[in-house]
Design an enzyme around this catalytic site. Structure first.
Site, PDB file in Angstrom:
ATOM      1  N   TYR A  89      -8.183 -12.185   4.935  1.00 32.82           N
ATOM      2  CA  TYR A  89      -8.495 -10.764   4.927  1.00 32.82           C
ATOM      3  C   TYR A  89      -9.721 -10.404   5.761  1.00 32.82           C
ATOM      4  O   TYR A  89      -9.688 -10.490   6.970  1.00 32.82           O
ATOM      5  CB  TYR A  89      -8.629 -10.314   3.471  1.00 32.82           C
ATOM      6  CG  TYR A  89      -7.962  -8.984   3.203  1.00 32.82           C
ATOM      7  CD1 TYR A  89      -6.759  -8.654   3.793  1.00 32.82           C
ATOM      8  CD2 TYR A  89      -8.553  -8.050   2.354  1.00 32.82           C
ATOM      9  CE1 TYR A  89      -6.160  -7.438   3.538  1.00 32.82           C
ATOM     10  CE2 TYR A  89      -7.951  -6.836   2.085  1.00 32.82           C
ATOM     11  CZ  TYR A  89      -6.759  -6.532   2.691  1.00 32.82           C
ATOM     12  OH  TYR A  89      -6.181  -5.328   2.435  1.00 32.82           O
ATOM     13  N   TRP A  90     -10.836 -10.012   5.129  1.00 29.65           N
ATOM     14  CA  TRP A  90     -12.014  -9.595   5.913  1.00 29.65           C
ATOM     15  C   TRP A  90     -13.011 -10.738   6.111  1.00 29.65           C
ATOM     16  O   TRP A  90     -14.162 -10.499   6.468  1.00 29.65           O
ATOM     17  CB  TRP A  90     -12.693  -8.403   5.238  1.00 29.65           C
ATOM     18  CG  TRP A  90     -11.898  -7.141   5.425  1.00 29.65           C
ATOM     19  CD1 TRP A  90     -11.003  -6.597   4.548  1.00 29.65           C
ATOM     20  CD2 TRP A  90     -11.896  -6.287   6.570  1.00 29.65           C
ATOM     21  NE1 TRP A  90     -10.452  -5.454   5.073  1.00 29.65           N
ATOM     22  CE2 TRP A  90     -10.985  -5.236   6.306  1.00 29.65           C
ATOM     23  CE3 TRP A  90     -12.569  -6.299   7.793  1.00 29.65           C
ATOM     24  CZ2 TRP A  90     -10.732  -4.208   7.218  1.00 29.65           C
ATOM     25  CZ3 TRP A  90     -12.319  -5.279   8.692  1.00 29.65           C
ATOM     26  CH2 TRP A  90     -11.415  -4.253   8.408  1.00 29.65           C
TER      27      TRP A  90
ATOM     28  N   ASP B 208     -12.890  -4.795   2.419  1.00 31.27           N
ATOM     29  CA  ASP B 208     -12.920  -5.118   0.994  1.00 31.27           C
ATOM     30  C   ASP B 208     -13.684  -6.373   0.578  1.00 31.27           C
ATOM     31  O   ASP B 208     -14.566  -6.329  -0.253  1.00 31.27           O
ATOM     32  CB  ASP B 208     -11.490  -5.247   0.468  1.00 31.27           C
ATOM     33  CG  ASP B 208     -10.632  -4.040   0.820  1.00 31.27           C
ATOM     34  OD1 ASP B 208     -11.045  -3.221   1.671  1.00 31.27           O
ATOM     35  OD2 ASP B 208      -9.544  -3.904   0.249  1.00 31.27           O
TER      36      ASP B 208
ATOM     37  N   TRP C  18      -3.839   6.475   2.599  1.00 31.27           N
ATOM     38  CA  TRP C  18      -5.214   5.980   2.694  1.00 31.27           C
ATOM     39  C   TRP C  18      -5.959   6.784   3.751  1.00 31.27           C
ATOM     40  O   TRP C  18      -5.373   7.187   4.756  1.00 31.27           O
ATOM     41  CB  TRP C  18      -5.235   4.504   3.089  1.00 31.27           C
ATOM     42  CG  TRP C  18      -5.450   3.560   1.938  1.00 31.27           C
ATOM     43  CD1 TRP C  18      -6.609   2.944   1.595  1.00 31.27           C
ATOM     44  CD2 TRP C  18      -4.478   3.111   0.970  1.00 31.27           C
ATOM     45  NE1 TRP C  18      -6.425   2.152   0.482  1.00 31.27           N
ATOM     46  CE2 TRP C  18      -5.140   2.234   0.083  1.00 31.27           C
ATOM     47  CE3 TRP C  18      -3.124   3.372   0.767  1.00 31.27           C
ATOM     48  CZ2 TRP C  18      -4.500   1.617  -0.983  1.00 31.27           C
ATOM     49  CZ3 TRP C  18      -2.483   2.766  -0.293  1.00 31.27           C
ATOM     50  CH2 TRP C  18      -3.168   1.902  -1.156  1.00 31.27           C
TER      51      TRP C  18
ATOM     52  N   TYR D 177       0.840  -1.214   0.000  1.00 30.19           N
ATOM     53  CA  TYR D 177       0.000   0.000   0.000  1.00 30.19           C
ATOM     54  C   TYR D 177       0.869   1.256   0.000  1.00 30.19           C
ATOM     55  O   TYR D 177       1.086   1.863   1.059  1.00 30.19           O
ATOM     56  CB  TYR D 177      -0.916   0.011   1.226  1.00 30.19           C
ATOM     57  CG  TYR D 177      -1.891  -1.141   1.257  1.00 30.19           C
ATOM     58  CD1 TYR D 177      -2.733  -1.392   0.180  1.00 30.19           C
ATOM     59  CD2 TYR D 177      -1.972  -1.976   2.368  1.00 30.19           C
ATOM     60  CE1 TYR D 177      -3.625  -2.454   0.202  1.00 30.19           C
ATOM     61  CE2 TYR D 177      -2.863  -3.036   2.398  1.00 30.19           C
ATOM     62  CZ  TYR D 177      -3.677  -3.267   1.307  1.00 30.19           C
ATOM     63  OH  TYR D 177      -4.558  -4.312   1.339  1.00 30.19           O
TER      64      TYR D 177
ATOM     65  N   ASP E 160      -6.860   5.036   7.364  1.00 30.01           N
ATOM     66  CA  ASP E 160      -5.549   4.686   7.928  1.00 30.01           C
ATOM     67  C   ASP E 160      -4.900   5.930   8.530  1.00 30.01           C
ATOM     68  O   ASP E 160      -4.382   5.907   9.654  1.00 30.01           O
ATOM     69  CB  ASP E 160      -4.608   4.127   6.853  1.00 30.01           C
ATOM     70  CG  ASP E 160      -5.086   2.803   6.275  1.00 30.01           C
ATOM     71  OD1 ASP E 160      -6.149   2.794   5.641  1.00 30.01           O
ATOM     72  OD2 ASP E 160      -4.385   1.793   6.458  1.00 30.01           O
TER      73      ASP E 160
ATOM     74  N   GLU F 204      -0.960  -6.580   9.555  1.00 37.09           N
ATOM     75  CA  GLU F 204      -2.171  -5.896   9.073  1.00 37.09           C
ATOM     76  C   GLU F 204      -3.416  -6.434   9.787  1.00 37.09           C
ATOM     77  O   GLU F 204      -4.300  -5.689  10.182  1.00 37.09           O
ATOM     78  CB  GLU F 204      -2.293  -6.113   7.561  1.00 37.09           C
ATOM     79  CG  GLU F 204      -3.474  -5.432   6.929  1.00 37.09           C
ATOM     80  CD  GLU F 204      -3.429  -5.506   5.395  1.00 37.09           C
ATOM     81  OE1 GLU F 204      -2.531  -6.187   4.856  1.00 37.09           O
ATOM     82  OE2 GLU F 204      -4.296  -4.885   4.758  1.00 37.09           O
TER      83      GLU F 204
ATOM     84  N   TYR G  71       1.612  -0.845  -7.858  1.00 36.95           N
ATOM     85  CA  TYR G  71       0.287  -0.893  -7.240  1.00 36.95           C
ATOM     86  C   TYR G  71      -0.808  -0.924  -8.299  1.00 36.95           C
ATOM     87  O   TYR G  71      -0.762  -0.175  -9.275  1.00 36.95           O
ATOM     88  CB  TYR G  71       0.070   0.330  -6.329  1.00 36.95           C
ATOM     89  CG  TYR G  71      -1.296   0.299  -5.664  1.00 36.95           C
ATOM     90  CD1 TYR G  71      -1.508  -0.444  -4.517  1.00 36.95           C
ATOM     91  CD2 TYR G  71      -2.371   0.986  -6.225  1.00 36.95           C
ATOM     92  CE1 TYR G  71      -2.772  -0.510  -3.930  1.00 36.95           C
ATOM     93  CE2 TYR G  71      -3.639   0.927  -5.652  1.00 36.95           C
ATOM     94  CZ  TYR G  71      -3.823   0.173  -4.508  1.00 36.95           C
ATOM     95  OH  TYR G  71      -5.071   0.115  -3.937  1.00 36.95           O
TER      96      TYR G  71
END
Ligand code: GLC
Length: 428
Positions: A349-350, A164, A35, A31, A38, A393, A83
């Site tokens: 992740y999520w 996400d 952001w 990243y 963040d 993270e 990216y």
């Protein structure tokens, strides 16, 4: 040095290492830009040792605000070929700095209030100077992201929620069509992180399809909300905005600002709460605005009702039952997705991992509502996984293993400001 002191020193070193001259990248390589939410959490971390630097982070975030009030989710202050999707894909040139074309959870007002109330004259001056611009952003949420006939704000892209690939979005993503002429693209995230912990290719196709729709309408935000491919209401965005409206009101009362307008937003927000209550699960859940269908599980943002001071006594009692049940299923509270729900994956992740920024808000809300033991558990569990695995993270809620990005800025920042033993006894 004590273990807490050692971790504090490492956390500070991470923030300084990720500093790019007034703004902080979430982590190097994966990243490489600024952001939105963040940066707000990162400011809380800097404030523990350099308050001027904390304000600078927020001021640089506000520099990217669009004329319509939106603060974008990413500011592309450079162009990093490593990216995807970068500025040439977004083509969202409506603001002063190249950016993404969507926003992110509006935590800024709450962070500004925290800094002002814990600070002195300089904090008051710098916070007061931001009120008008933060109000313009909240106004944007309440207008551009308020679909006709929908009692709450909604979102056009899962990335706007900051969560996400949470299974919350499955119904909305499944309802979309990926066009045959979607441009070919190369993902970079799977080069920097384990693909088994990242969103799937099918989800990415849908994420990119929404960007194409935004580009095609010239990032006309009302058009994207009204006719875009994806439209879901998110308890996370909803509760965070309601809380941020309350914090903005406190700032506007103290320093001057449009208090009546903000009171109107709060009233409308409170009145819309039931829309997100899923009677089948007895929980606040994401909802597809067009079909009315609810998502299939409880997520960590379902627990933000306390943070927003929202919901009836019965809804809050039922939410507590879920939190306690999940606390029995996971080793570490509060996983991003219910381990008992379909599509739970402890390291993807999520879809299950613990995230420090959501859990910070969950814990604060629980503490404010008088549920001190649960609030402490959420904080202790986050501290435990950081002590065990480092400043990742996110974290596996069963084993505590760290996932995806390393030396992560908001994990370091919220350790310093909240989870560290020195933060608890007021020494940070
Ligand atoms: C991911 C997260 C999002 C975060 C960003 C940068 O996209 O889902 O919440 O803001 O990474 O850390």
């Amino acid at each position: 040095m004590s273990m807490a002191g050692d971790l504090d020193a490492r956390a500070k070193a991470i923030l300084l290492k990720n500093d790019r001259g007034g703004y902080t990248v979430p982590t190097a390589r994966l990243y490489p830009y600024q952001w939105n939410w963040d940066s707000a959490f990162v400011a809380l971390g800097f404030a523990t040792f350099d308050r001027a630097r904390a304000w600078w982070e927020l001021e640089m975030l506000l520099e990217g605000q669009w004329p319509d009030g939106m603060i974008p989710h990413i500011l592309f202050r450079s162009n990093d070929p490593d990216y995807f999707p970068g500025p040439s894909v977004w083509q969202a040139d409506l603001g002063p700095i190249p950016s993404g074309g969507i926003s992110q959870p509006p935590v800024l007002a709450s962070v500004v209030r925290a800094l002002v109330e814990s600070g002195g004259e300089d904090d008051a001056r710098r916070g007061a100077a931001m009120i008008g611009r933060i109000a313009a952003w909240h106004r944007w949420w309440h207008t551009a992201r308020r679909p006709d006939g929908c009692p709450v704000i909604a979102t056009v892209h899962p990335w706007e929620t900051g969560r996400d690939n949470c299974p919350d979005w499955t119904i909305g993503l499944d309802a979309m069509t990926v066009p045959d002429d979607l441009e070919p693209y190369t993902r970079m995230d799977v080069k920097h992180a384990n693909p088994a912990q990242r969103p799937s290719k099918d989800q990415y196709d849908r994420f990119v399809t929404i960007i194409k729709a935004g580009r095609d309408c010239g990032w006309d935000q009302k058009a994207l909300t009204g006719n875009g491919p994806f439209l879901m209401a998110d308890p996370g965005l909803y509760f965070i905005l309601l809380r941020a409206d309350r914090d903005l009101l406190a700032l506007a009362r103290r320093f001057g600002g449009e208090t009546e307008e903000i009171e109107g937003w709060i009233e409308a927000g409170v009145a819309g709460t039931d829309y997100l209550w899923n009677p089948a699960l007895d929980a606040f859940c994401a909802r597809d605005v067009r079909s009315g269908a609810f998502s299939s599980g409880v997520s960590s943002v379902s627990a933000l009702a306390f943070y927003a001071d929202a919901g009836t006594d019965a809804q809050r009692a039922a939410t507590l039952v879920h939190i306690e049940r999940i606390g029995g299923e996971a080793t570490y509270l509060m996983p991003s997705w219910d381990p008992a729900a379909p599509l739970f994956e402890a390291q993807r992740y999520w879809c299950g991992p613990l995230w420090c920024q959501v859990n910070y808000m969950v814990s604060r809300g629980l503490a404010e509502a008088g549920h001190g033991a649960l609030a402490d558990r959420v904080r202790d569990d986050l501290a435990a996984v950081i002590a065990k695995s480092g400043f990742y993270e996110c974290f596996d809620p069963i084993t505590g293993a760290g996932c995806i990005g390393t030396d992560f800025s908001w994990t370091a920042a919220l350790w310093l400001a909240w989870a560290s033993p020195n933060a608890r006894n007021g020494e940070n």
